[in-house]
Design a protein around this motif. Structure first.
Motif, PDB file in Angstrom:
ATOM      1  N   ILE A 164       8.355   5.947   5.436  1.00  0.00           N
ATOM      2  CA  ILE A 164       9.474   6.826   5.081  1.00  0.00           C
ATOM      3  C   ILE A 164       9.446   8.099   5.912  1.00  0.00           C
ATOM      4  CG2 ILE A 164      10.411   8.261   3.217  1.00  0.00           C
ATOM      5  CD1 ILE A 164       9.516   5.988   1.293  1.00  0.00           C
ATOM      6  N   VAL A 165       8.265   8.675   6.103  1.00  0.00           N
ATOM      7  CA  VAL A 165       8.134   9.889   6.918  1.00  0.00           C
ATOM      8  C   VAL A 165       8.551   9.605   8.357  1.00  0.00           C
ATOM      9  CG1 VAL A 165       6.466  11.532   7.879  1.00  0.00           C
ATOM     10  CG2 VAL A 165       6.403  10.973   5.450  1.00  0.00           C
ATOM     11  N   ILE A 166       8.125   8.488   8.896  1.00  0.00           N
ATOM     12  CA  ILE A 166       8.508   8.116  10.263  1.00  0.00           C
ATOM     13  C   ILE A 166      10.018   7.949  10.369  1.00  0.00           C
ATOM     14  CG2 ILE A 166       8.383   6.246  11.965  1.00  0.00           C
ATOM     15  CD1 ILE A 166       5.453   5.887  11.109  1.00  0.00           C
ATOM     16  N   ALA A 167      10.633   7.334   9.372  1.00  0.00           N
ATOM     17  CA  ALA A 167      12.089   7.143   9.383  1.00  0.00           C
ATOM     18  C   ALA A 167      12.823   8.474   9.373  1.00  0.00           C
ATOM     19  CB  ALA A 167      12.511   6.298   8.183  1.00  0.00           C
ATOM     20  N   VAL A 168      12.381   9.397   8.539  1.00  0.00           N
ATOM     21  CA  VAL A 168      13.041  10.699   8.432  1.00  0.00           C
ATOM     22  C   VAL A 168      12.875  11.501   9.720  1.00  0.00           C
ATOM     23  CG1 VAL A 168      12.962  12.911   7.214  1.00  0.00           C
ATOM     24  CG2 VAL A 168      12.920  10.786   5.917  1.00  0.00           C
ATOM     25  N   VAL A 169      11.661  11.542  10.250  1.00  0.00           N
ATOM     26  CA  VAL A 169      11.404  12.331  11.458  1.00  0.00           C
ATOM     27  C   VAL A 169      12.149  11.753  12.659  1.00  0.00           C
ATOM     28  CG1 VAL A 169       9.605  13.012  13.105  1.00  0.00           C
ATOM     29  CG2 VAL A 169       9.208  13.246  10.661  1.00  0.00           C
ATOM     30  N   SER A 170      12.099  10.437  12.832  1.00  0.00           N
ATOM     31  CA  SER A 170      12.785   9.862  13.989  1.00  0.00           C
ATOM     32  C   SER A 170      14.303  10.008  13.871  1.00  0.00           C
ATOM     33  CB  SER A 170      12.395   8.400  14.186  1.00  0.00           C
ATOM     34  OG  SER A 170      12.822   7.613  13.113  1.00  0.00           O
ATOM     35  N   SER A 171      14.836   9.913  12.678  1.00  0.00           N
ATOM     36  CA  SER A 171      16.277  10.114  12.487  1.00  0.00           C
ATOM     37  C   SER A 171      16.673  11.551  12.793  1.00  0.00           C
ATOM     38  CB  SER A 171      16.677   9.771  11.059  1.00  0.00           C
ATOM     39  OG  SER A 171      16.451   8.415  10.803  1.00  0.00           O
ATOM     40  N   TYR A 172      15.859  12.499  12.341  1.00  0.00           N
ATOM     41  CA  TYR A 172      16.141  13.912  12.623  1.00  0.00           C
ATOM     42  C   TYR A 172      16.108  14.170  14.128  1.00  0.00           C
ATOM     43  CZ  TYR A 172      15.556  18.893  13.155  1.00  0.00           C
ATOM     44  OH  TYR A 172      15.694  20.188  13.559  1.00  0.00           O
ATOM     45  N   LEU A 173      15.088  13.657  14.808  1.00  0.00           N
ATOM     46  CA  LEU A 173      14.982  13.874  16.248  1.00  0.00           C
ATOM     47  C   LEU A 173      16.132  13.206  16.996  1.00  0.00           C
ATOM     48  CD1 LEU A 173      11.137  13.458  16.740  1.00  0.00           C
ATOM     49  CD2 LEU A 173      12.470  15.577  16.813  1.00  0.00           C
ATOM     50  N   ASP A 211       0.860  -1.169   0.000  1.00  0.00           N
ATOM     51  CA  ASP A 211       0.000   0.000   0.000  1.00  0.00           C
ATOM     52  C   ASP A 211       0.906   1.230   0.000  1.00  0.00           C
ATOM     53  OD1 ASP A 211      -1.943   1.920   0.297  1.00  0.00           O
ATOM     54  OD2 ASP A 211      -2.711   1.161   2.207  1.00  0.00           O
ATOM     55  N   LEU A 212       0.794   2.043  -1.027  1.00  0.00           N
ATOM     56  CA  LEU A 212       1.682   3.196  -1.181  1.00  0.00           C
ATOM     57  C   LEU A 212       1.584   4.150   0.002  1.00  0.00           C
ATOM     58  CD1 LEU A 212       3.739   4.608  -2.955  1.00  0.00           C
ATOM     59  CD2 LEU A 212       1.850   5.746  -4.123  1.00  0.00           C
ATOM     60  N   ARG A 213       0.398   4.299   0.574  1.00  0.00           N
ATOM     61  CA  ARG A 213       0.242   5.204   1.724  1.00  0.00           C
ATOM     62  C   ARG A 213       1.036   4.709   2.924  1.00  0.00           C
ATOM     63  NH1 ARG A 213      -6.089   4.934   1.640  1.00  0.00           N
ATOM     64  NH2 ARG A 213      -5.371   2.816   1.327  1.00  0.00           N
TER      65      ARG A 213
END
Length: 59
Positions: free
Chosen positions: A16-25, A8-10
């Motif tokens: 991907i959004v979770i990966a980017v945000v958690s990595s940034y934090l 499911d693309l969503r």
């Protein structure tokens, strides 16, 4: 034997959004830990929890 699957693309985009945000934090908490000697343990724990939850949420 052929293995087929569908994604499911969503859900993929959310992961991907979770990966980017958690990595940034995590990186932000790591920088704060290096800057503040007194609160270092707290920032390290915050970063550890953040990246751990991010990985758990992606899987």
């Amino acid at each position: 034997m052929e293995v087929t699957g569908c994604h499911d693309l969503r859900v993929v985009i959310l992961s991907i959004v979770i990966a980017v945000v958690s990595s940034y934090l995590f990186l932000h908490a790591s920088l704060r830990a290096m800057q503040n000697e007194r609160e270092r343990i707290g920032w390290i724990l915050a970063g550890t929890v953040t990246i751990g939850l991010g990985i758990w949420l992606m899987h």
